[in-house]
Design a protein around this motif. Structure first.
Motif, PDB file in Angstrom:
ATOM      1  N   ALA A  30       0.709  -1.348  -0.039  1.00  0.00           N
ATOM      2  CA  ALA A  30      -0.042  -0.043  -0.136  1.00  0.00           C
ATOM      3  C   ALA A  30       0.906   1.156  -0.034  1.00  0.00           C
ATOM      4  O   ALA A  30       0.366   2.362  -0.530  1.00  0.00           O
ATOM      5  CB  ALA A  30      -0.932   0.135   1.002  1.00  0.00           C
ATOM      6  N   SER A  31       2.046   1.162   0.547  1.00  0.00           N
ATOM      7  CA  SER A  31       2.923   2.325   0.350  1.00  0.00           C
ATOM      8  C   SER A  31       3.822   2.483  -0.651  1.00  0.00           C
ATOM      9  O   SER A  31       4.812   3.401  -0.701  1.00  0.00           O
ATOM     10  CB  SER A  31       3.952   2.245   1.944  1.00  0.00           C
ATOM     11  OG  SER A  31       3.039   1.943   2.916  1.00  0.00           O
ATOM     12  N   THR A 123      -6.986   9.945   0.561  1.00  0.00           N
ATOM     13  CA  THR A 123      -6.476   9.040  -0.132  1.00  0.00           C
ATOM     14  C   THR A 123      -5.550   9.199  -1.347  1.00  0.00           C
ATOM     15  O   THR A 123      -5.169   8.582  -2.078  1.00  0.00           O
ATOM     16  CB  THR A 123      -7.386   7.869  -0.575  1.00  0.00           C
ATOM     17  OG1 THR A 123      -8.493   8.727  -1.213  1.00  0.00           O
ATOM     18  CG2 THR A 123      -7.948   7.265   0.613  1.00  0.00           C
ATOM     19  N   GLN A 126      -1.946   8.208  -2.405  1.00  0.00           N
ATOM     20  CA  GLN A 126      -1.656   6.762  -2.687  1.00  0.00           C
ATOM     21  C   GLN A 126      -2.740   6.059  -3.778  1.00  0.00           C
ATOM     22  O   GLN A 126      -2.501   5.067  -3.893  1.00  0.00           O
ATOM     23  CB  GLN A 126      -1.941   5.943  -1.335  1.00  0.00           C
ATOM     24  CG  GLN A 126      -3.493   5.903  -0.893  1.00  0.00           C
ATOM     25  CD  GLN A 126      -3.867   5.066   0.480  1.00  0.00           C
ATOM     26  OE1 GLN A 126      -2.786   5.154   1.349  1.00  0.00           O
ATOM     27  NE2 GLN A 126      -4.888   4.663   0.499  1.00  0.00           N
ATOM     28  N   THR A 127      -3.651   6.839  -4.236  1.00  0.00           N
ATOM     29  CA  THR A 127      -4.376   5.945  -5.227  1.00  0.00           C
ATOM     30  C   THR A 127      -3.922   5.617  -6.396  1.00  0.00           C
ATOM     31  O   THR A 127      -4.069   4.410  -6.933  1.00  0.00           O
ATOM     32  CB  THR A 127      -5.680   6.999  -5.517  1.00  0.00           C
ATOM     33  OG1 THR A 127      -6.233   7.774  -4.239  1.00  0.00           O
ATOM     34  CG2 THR A 127      -6.639   6.397  -6.572  1.00  0.00           C
ATOM     35  N   MET A 130      -1.624   2.884  -5.794  1.00  0.00           N
ATOM     36  CA  MET A 130      -2.448   1.549  -5.415  1.00  0.00           C
ATOM     37  C   MET A 130      -2.921   0.647  -6.584  1.00  0.00           C
ATOM     38  O   MET A 130      -2.578  -0.414  -6.720  1.00  0.00           O
ATOM     39  CB  MET A 130      -3.505   1.904  -4.723  1.00  0.00           C
ATOM     40  CG  MET A 130      -3.265   2.361  -3.090  1.00  0.00           C
ATOM     41  SD  MET A 130      -2.570   1.076  -2.164  1.00  0.00           S
ATOM     42  CE  MET A 130      -3.919   0.037  -2.157  1.00  0.00           C
ATOM     43  N   TYR A 131      -3.450   1.677  -7.487  1.00  0.00           N
ATOM     44  CA  TYR A 131      -3.782   0.983  -8.757  1.00  0.00           C
ATOM     45  C   TYR A 131      -2.754   0.417  -9.531  1.00  0.00           C
ATOM     46  O   TYR A 131      -2.802  -0.702 -10.364  1.00  0.00           O
ATOM     47  CB  TYR A 131      -4.743   2.279  -9.577  1.00  0.00           C
ATOM     48  CG  TYR A 131      -6.019   2.230  -8.891  1.00  0.00           C
ATOM     49  CD1 TYR A 131      -6.719   1.226  -8.621  1.00  0.00           C
ATOM     50  CD2 TYR A 131      -6.497   3.541  -8.994  1.00  0.00           C
ATOM     51  CE1 TYR A 131      -8.145   1.206  -7.986  1.00  0.00           C
ATOM     52  CE2 TYR A 131      -8.012   3.625  -8.381  1.00  0.00           C
ATOM     53  CZ  TYR A 131      -8.754   2.630  -7.971  1.00  0.00           C
ATOM     54  OH  TYR A 131      -9.786   2.851  -7.153  1.00  0.00           O
ATOM     55  N   LEU A 134      -1.835  -2.735  -7.948  1.00  0.00           N
ATOM     56  CA  LEU A 134      -2.583  -3.756  -8.172  1.00  0.00           C
ATOM     57  C   LEU A 134      -2.642  -4.329  -9.824  1.00  0.00           C
ATOM     58  O   LEU A 134      -2.584  -5.563 -10.086  1.00  0.00           O
ATOM     59  CB  LEU A 134      -4.133  -3.237  -8.100  1.00  0.00           C
ATOM     60  CG  LEU A 134      -4.563  -3.139  -6.749  1.00  0.00           C
ATOM     61  CD1 LEU A 134      -5.737  -2.166  -6.586  1.00  0.00           C
ATOM     62  CD2 LEU A 134      -4.569  -4.622  -5.854  1.00  0.00           C
ATOM     63  N   VAL A 168      -5.034  -5.966  -0.621  1.00  0.00           N
ATOM     64  CA  VAL A 168      -4.527  -4.705  -0.831  1.00  0.00           C
ATOM     65  C   VAL A 168      -5.872  -3.632  -1.451  1.00  0.00           C
ATOM     66  O   VAL A 168      -6.035  -2.571  -1.201  1.00  0.00           O
ATOM     67  CB  VAL A 168      -3.512  -4.772  -1.963  1.00  0.00           C
ATOM     68  CG1 VAL A 168      -3.045  -3.244  -2.465  1.00  0.00           C
ATOM     69  CG2 VAL A 168      -2.477  -5.383  -1.393  1.00  0.00           C
ATOM     70  N   HIS A 172      -7.429  -0.270   0.524  1.00  0.00           N
ATOM     71  CA  HIS A 172      -7.453   0.995   0.007  1.00  0.00           C
ATOM     72  C   HIS A 172      -9.070   1.377   0.056  1.00  0.00           C
ATOM     73  O   HIS A 172      -9.400   2.477   0.351  1.00  0.00           O
ATOM     74  CB  HIS A 172      -7.134   1.186  -1.687  1.00  0.00           C
ATOM     75  CG  HIS A 172      -7.374   2.252  -2.077  1.00  0.00           C
ATOM     76  ND1 HIS A 172      -6.768   3.318  -1.954  1.00  0.00           N
ATOM     77  CD2 HIS A 172      -8.281   2.721  -3.189  1.00  0.00           C
ATOM     78  CE1 HIS A 172      -7.103   4.552  -2.700  1.00  0.00           C
ATOM     79  NE2 HIS A 172      -7.993   4.087  -3.445  1.00  0.00           N
TER      80      HIS A 172
END
Length: 279
Positions: A30-31, A123, A126-127, A130-131, A134, A168, A172
């Motif tokens: 996540a980071s 968020t 980090q959005t 994160m994607y 993923l 994960v 989010h």
């Protein structure tokens, strides 16, 4: 020591080590920290072995409790209390809350936000990351499907990879559906997904200001002088000074005391304005 007692002890030690490691791995993802492929594969294999051990121990304890005359619910509770440490139960609760956030995210709902409250998202930093993570995880899962020739190993890794992707995404989703909240009375609720939740009463607020900082450290960092940093995407944007020490609880259950809280909001000026002007 009986075989069952040795199994319980082994299960408690294993789950106490592996589940926090799993949470730390998810936090790294996540980071934006991408561990090497061998580390992910090893973590998945270890998690599977611990899961099988825990299942065997829980079943043994459940059967033993039923044999002593306990009903099904009592037997299940007794088995969990004996085999799973308190810290691990807390982590599992965090994980279940994060998974439940997926359904709330689909419904566009928000947890703990009432009419009249001001909700502040956090968020933004980090959005995109994160994607991107993923996408890489899904790509890796598809690639392994073609590279692993053994059907049984392939199925196990596929299940674990898919669960990692879901976890994960759930972390989010928990952040999206659990924003910071400013109540009409001037109280503040500072959160990070299902991992951190701190209520700040209005009489504890000395001052609040917009202050963008880029601290180094983990998600939750407490300095020796009582400065608590809740870091999102390597940054904080709001500094909250308190007029008295305020206790807080870390994700693993440990406690601390903060005199200053620095956290992130996507629109820090709107949050500061809402906090300075309670109804």
């Amino acid at each position: 020591m009986s075989g069952r007692s040795r199994g319980v002890r082994a299960a408690r030690v294993a789950v106490a080590v592996v589940l926090p490691g799993e949470l730390a791995l998810a936090a790294c993802l996540a980071s934006g920290v991408r561990p090497p492929g061998w580390a992910l594969a090893g973590a998945e294999a270890l998690m599977l072995a611990v899961l099988l051990l825990e299942t065997w121990v829980l079943r043994s304890l459940y059967v033993a409790a039923r044999a002593r005359g306990a009903d099904r619910r009592t037997a299940r509770q007794a088995a969990v209390r004996e085999a799973v440490p308190v810290t691990v139960r807390r982590l599992l609760l965090h994980e279940l809350r994060a998974l439940a956030s997926l359904a709330r995210w689909v419904r566009r709902g928000r947890h703990g936000v009432r009419p009249g409250d001001f909700a502040a998202a956090y968020t933004g930093p980090q959005t995109a990351m994160m994607y991107g993570l993923l996408f890489l995880m899904v790509t890796e899962t598809v690639a392994l499907a073609f590279l692993i020739p053994w059907p049984v190993v392939h199925r196990m890794i596929l299940v674990l990879d898919l669960y990692s992707v879901v976890l994960v995404l759930a972390l989010h989703a928990a952040c999206v559906t659990r924003p910071h909240v400013v109540r009409p009375d001037g109280s503040l609720r500072i959160r990070y997904g299902a991992l951190f939740d701190l209520a700040v009463p209005p009489d504890a607020v000395a001052s609040v200001r917009v202050e963008r900082r880029y601290p180094q450290g983990r998600l939750i960092t407490l300095s020796e002088d009582g400065v608590l940093d809740l870091i999102v995407g390597s940054q904080t944007s709001v500094t909250l000074e308190l007029n008295r020490p305020l206790p807080f609880t870390r994700p693993f259950g440990a406690t601390g005391t903060a005199r200053t809280i620095r956290f992130h909001a996507d629109d820090p000026r709107a949050l500061v304005s809402a906090l300075r002007q309670p109804v």
